[in-house]
Design a protein around this motif. Structure first.
Motif, mmCIF file in Angstrom:
data_model
loop_
_atom_site.group_PDB
_atom_site.id
_atom_site.type_symbol
_atom_site.label_atom_id
_atom_site.label_comp_id
_atom_site.label_asym_id
_atom_site.label_seq_id
_atom_site.Cartn_x
_atom_site.Cartn_y
_atom_site.Cartn_z
ATOM 1 N N VAL A 146 -10.810 -7.733 2.379
ATOM 2 C CA VAL A 146 -9.623 -8.005 3.193
ATOM 3 C C VAL A 146 -10.036 -8.104 4.658
ATOM 4 O O VAL A 146 -11.039 -7.518 5.088
ATOM 5 C CB VAL A 146 -8.546 -6.903 3.046
ATOM 6 C CG1 VAL A 146 -7.929 -6.915 1.662
ATOM 7 C CG2 VAL A 146 -9.118 -5.522 3.358
ATOM 8 N N LEU B 16 -3.312 3.600 6.730
ATOM 9 C CA LEU B 16 -4.345 3.294 5.736
ATOM 10 C C LEU B 16 -5.587 4.089 6.080
ATOM 11 O O LEU B 16 -6.130 3.955 7.186
ATOM 12 C CB LEU B 16 -4.650 1.796 5.731
ATOM 13 C CG LEU B 16 -5.785 1.326 4.812
ATOM 14 C CD1 LEU B 16 -5.435 1.602 3.352
ATOM 15 C CD2 LEU B 16 -6.071 -0.159 5.019
ATOM 16 N N TRP C 149 -4.744 4.594 -1.251
ATOM 17 C CA TRP C 149 -5.508 3.435 -0.804
ATOM 18 C C TRP C 149 -6.336 3.806 0.419
ATOM 19 O O TRP C 149 -5.936 4.633 1.232
ATOM 20 C CB TRP C 149 -4.577 2.280 -0.438
ATOM 21 C CG TRP C 149 -3.920 1.615 -1.606
ATOM 22 C CD1 TRP C 149 -2.626 1.785 -2.012
ATOM 23 C CD2 TRP C 149 -4.512 0.680 -2.512
ATOM 24 N NE1 TRP C 149 -2.380 1.021 -3.128
ATOM 25 C CE2 TRP C 149 -3.516 0.321 -3.452
ATOM 26 C CE3 TRP C 149 -5.778 0.110 -2.619
ATOM 27 C CZ2 TRP C 149 -3.747 -0.578 -4.473
ATOM 28 C CZ3 TRP C 149 -6.020 -0.781 -3.646
ATOM 29 C CH2 TRP C 149 -5.023 -1.120 -4.564
ATOM 30 N N SER C 150 -7.488 3.152 0.534
ATOM 31 C CA SER C 150 -8.327 3.302 1.723
ATOM 32 C C SER C 150 -9.086 2.005 1.944
ATOM 33 O O SER C 150 -9.112 1.139 1.064
ATOM 34 C CB SER C 150 -9.310 4.475 1.581
ATOM 35 O OG SER C 150 -10.244 4.226 0.539
ATOM 36 N N VAL C 151 -9.681 1.872 3.115
ATOM 37 C CA VAL C 151 -10.500 0.705 3.389
ATOM 38 C C VAL C 151 -11.909 1.160 3.748
ATOM 39 O O VAL C 151 -12.099 2.152 4.465
ATOM 40 C CB VAL C 151 -9.903 -0.161 4.523
ATOM 41 C CG1 VAL C 151 -9.884 0.586 5.856
ATOM 42 C CG2 VAL C 151 -10.657 -1.476 4.660
ATOM 43 N N LEU D 30 0.822 -1.210 0.000
ATOM 44 C CA LEU D 30 0.000 0.000 0.000
ATOM 45 C C LEU D 30 0.854 1.257 0.000
ATOM 46 O O LEU D 30 0.420 2.323 -0.442
ATOM 47 C CB LEU D 30 -0.920 -0.003 1.224
ATOM 48 C CG LEU D 30 -1.904 -1.179 1.329
ATOM 49 C CD1 LEU D 30 -2.761 -1.037 2.576
ATOM 50 C CD2 LEU D 30 -2.773 -1.279 0.092
ATOM 51 N N LEU E 170 -8.379 -7.176 8.240
ATOM 52 C CA LEU E 170 -7.293 -6.432 8.878
ATOM 53 C C LEU E 170 -7.341 -6.659 10.379
ATOM 54 O O LEU E 170 -8.399 -6.532 10.999
ATOM 55 C CB LEU E 170 -7.411 -4.935 8.570
ATOM 56 C CG LEU E 170 -7.406 -4.540 7.084
ATOM 57 C CD1 LEU E 170 -7.634 -3.046 6.943
ATOM 58 C CD2 LEU E 170 -6.099 -4.952 6.421
ATOM 59 N N VAL F 251 -1.418 -5.676 -4.709
ATOM 60 C CA VAL F 251 -2.247 -6.153 -3.592
ATOM 61 C C VAL F 251 -2.329 -7.671 -3.592
ATOM 62 O O VAL F 251 -2.201 -8.323 -2.546
ATOM 63 C CB VAL F 251 -3.657 -5.529 -3.675
ATOM 64 C CG1 VAL F 251 -4.612 -6.195 -2.685
ATOM 65 C CG2 VAL F 251 -3.582 -4.038 -3.405
ATOM 66 N N LEU G 214 -10.852 -3.051 0.241
ATOM 67 C CA LEU G 214 -9.701 -2.217 -0.068
ATOM 68 C C LEU G 214 -9.980 -1.475 -1.367
ATOM 69 O O LEU G 214 -10.305 -2.096 -2.387
ATOM 70 C CB LEU G 214 -8.458 -3.099 -0.197
ATOM 71 C CG LEU G 214 -7.099 -2.414 -0.103
ATOM 72 C CD1 LEU G 214 -6.927 -1.757 1.260
ATOM 73 C CD2 LEU G 214 -5.989 -3.414 -0.355
ATOM 74 N N ARG G 215 -9.868 -0.149 -1.331
ATOM 75 C CA ARG G 215 -10.191 0.680 -2.490
ATOM 76 C C ARG G 215 -9.044 1.624 -2.811
ATOM 77 O O ARG G 215 -8.211 1.924 -1.951
ATOM 78 C CB ARG G 215 -11.474 1.489 -2.226
ATOM 79 C CG ARG G 215 -12.729 0.621 -2.073
ATOM 80 C CD ARG G 215 -13.956 1.493 -1.977
ATOM 81 N NE ARG G 215 -15.195 0.743 -1.920
ATOM 82 C CZ ARG G 215 -15.865 0.292 -2.975
ATOM 83 N NH1 ARG G 215 -15.394 0.516 -4.188
ATOM 84 N NH2 ARG G 215 -16.993 -0.379 -2.829
ATOM 85 N N TRP G 216 -9.046 2.103 -4.051
ATOM 86 C CA TRP G 216 -8.043 3.085 -4.485
ATOM 87 C C TRP G 216 -8.774 4.221 -5.182
ATOM 88 O O TRP G 216 -9.450 4.016 -6.185
ATOM 89 C CB TRP G 216 -7.043 2.450 -5.445
ATOM 90 C CG TRP G 216 -5.777 3.249 -5.625
ATOM 91 C CD1 TRP G 216 -4.627 3.149 -4.903
ATOM 92 C CD2 TRP G 216 -5.541 4.283 -6.596
ATOM 93 N NE1 TRP G 216 -3.682 4.036 -5.363
ATOM 94 C CE2 TRP G 216 -4.219 4.746 -6.408
ATOM 95 C CE3 TRP G 216 -6.321 4.852 -7.598
ATOM 96 C CZ2 TRP G 216 -3.648 5.750 -7.173
ATOM 97 C CZ3 TRP G 216 -5.757 5.867 -8.372
ATOM 98 C CH2 TRP G 216 -4.435 6.298 -8.162
#
Length: 455
Positions: A345, A364, A399-401, A6, A347, A97, A392-394
């Motif tokens: 994902v 993140l 990147w972010s969750v 990330l 975490l 990823v 998980l996104r972009w």
């Protein structure tokens, strides 16, 4: 390893996105008004494709457009080049990823099925050409409204419904902001995304893919709720255990039209046609599926009649035991875009705040703006969490969750909260009381709509 992935910026990513930005800037101001700077953007785009299969079409299109000629064929080449650049960015981000997670992804190998001829696409191409020539800054009320004729023609053809809905939504956004010259800021990337996607779908014979029937057990990980003024959609992410013993990541969606006054938990009432899937979300249960269509991109086309209730299945236990070995599907060509990345994902072992997770030195971002009003998950619960199931996104260059579920300790008590916990109605007293009052309005609207349809 995920934290390192990330944190790393893939080589070539910024250059690809810069080429997209250059084309988008030309579309903002209009292809009929290209100055020296924007002509240079198009020239750079053509140079980037010089050694690719698109070299000829893109070079011809950019040269002719700079010279003042704009045809449907030229615009299709630009849209294809833009889609290819964003697809490459999508692929390189996702590859990092996948490597960090040890996730196996099947390569795209679906055989295309050509669309039937005779669809009313010319009107759509004409309107999209008009938009590109005028540019977003040149869109006034008349230009924005002129897409209605194309939408009506497409809505009459069931095979063109996907394109019709896309054009209808795009036209509605333009009408709501026209004249765009006075709008600040202009959503340049979003409108260019919609324009390019619609233009590619407007091509004659655009190929689709066929779904295959599958049997197995669906283990739900979480649900992503999309709440819009006129539609409510629940996209379930899960693992499909097939009869042969394989495990793959899949999605299943249910949606319904609504009015903008129906918000929050009462929106679940609009999904009354999906009692089994809603019960599985609320009760954390598996679902047995038989003969359920599965697309090459990993989407289950949901049919309640082809599903049956299964055993209880805790999503966190499912993720810890099965997620690591699950096989992922590749995105369909038109869906290869960085903002379309939504990878499930699990975490754990992070330090949480309401806006970020510290993954051992790598921060993140937590996208709290995606926490739905129709579910019980809140920023406070996210900040107190010790484990998170999310997507998980972009987007926006980082990147972010997006949390779908969290485990937390509240008042010395361990709790698990999921976005789908209220699928059958709120379980918290205050929210239940508010939903009951709002639900009355839903029932009244449904009864009135039924009465109108019976006339």
């Amino acid at each position: 390893m995920l934290a390192a992935a990330l944190h790393t910026r893939p080589a070539g990513l910024d250059e690809a996105l810069a080429l997209v930005d250059g084309l988008d800037d030309a579309l903002l101001h209009g292809l009929a008004r290209l100055d020296e700077t924007r002509a240079a953007h198009l020239t750079a785009l053509a140079a980037a494709f010089a050694e690719s299969p698109l070299a000829g079409p893109v070079a011809d299109a950019t040269g002719k457009i700079i010279a003042g000629t704009v045809t449907d064929q030229h615009l299709a080449a630009l849209a294809g080049a833009r889609s290819a650049l964003l697809g490459a960015a999508h692929d390189i981000l996702l590859a990092g990823v996948d490597a960090a997670l040890g996730r196996v992804r099947e390569p795209w190998s679906a055989a295309p099925v050509p669309a039937a001829p005779g669809r009313p696409l010319a009107a759509g191409r004409s309107w999209l050409r008009e938009l590109a020539i005028a540019g977003w800054r040149g869109v006034g009320t008349e230009v924005a409204a002129s897409g209605a004729q194309a939408v009506q023609a497409l809505l009459a053809d069931p095979s063109a419904r996907r394109l019709a809905v896309l054009l209808d939504g795009f036209a509605a956004e333009l009408r709501a902001t026209a004249p765009v010259a006075a709008l600040t800021p202009v959503p340049v990337r979003r409108w260019a995304d919609l324009w390019a996607r619609a233009l590619l779908l407007c091509q004659d014979g655009f190929a689709t893919t066929e779904a295959v029937a599958v049997d197995g057990r669906l283990l739900i990980l979480g649900v992503d709720l999309h709440e819009h003024p006129t539609v409510f959609r629940a996209q379930v992410h899960g693992l499909l255990e097939t009869r042969g013993g394989g495990v793959r990541l899949v999605r299943a969606s249910m949606a319904a039209a609504k009015v903008d006054t129906i918000t929050g938990p009462s929106a679940w009432r609009m999904l009354a046609a999906f009692p089994l899937l809603r019960a599985a979300l609320a009760g954390h249960r598996a679902v047995e599926v038989s003969g359920m269509p599965l697309t090459p991109g990993g989407d289950l086309i949901w049919h309640e009649a082809r599903a049956a209730p299964g055993e209880p299945a805790d999503p966190f236990a499912t993720a810890r035991v099965r997620l690591g070995a699950a096989i992922a599907s590749s995105a369909p060509p038109l869906d290869r875009h960085p903002v379309a990345i939504a990878e499930p994902v699990l975490l754990e072992g992070y330090r949480a705040t309401a806006e970020s997770f510290d993954l051992g030195g790598t921060t993140l971002a937590v996208d709290v703006s995606r926490l739905p009003a129709a579910g019980p998950l809140t920023p406070a619960l996210v900040a107190a969490s010790t484990a998170c199931l999310g997507l998980l996104r972009w987007d926006g260059g980082r990147w972010s969750v997006q949390p779908l579920a969290v485990q937390a300790v509240i008042g010395k008590k361990a709790v698990a909260v999921h976005t789908g916990d209220w699928a059958l109605g709120p379980t918290e007293a205050k929210a239940a009381k508010a939903e009951a009052a709002a639900g009355t309005a839903v029932d009244v609207l449904r009864e009135r709509a039924g009465r109108l349809l019976r006339k």
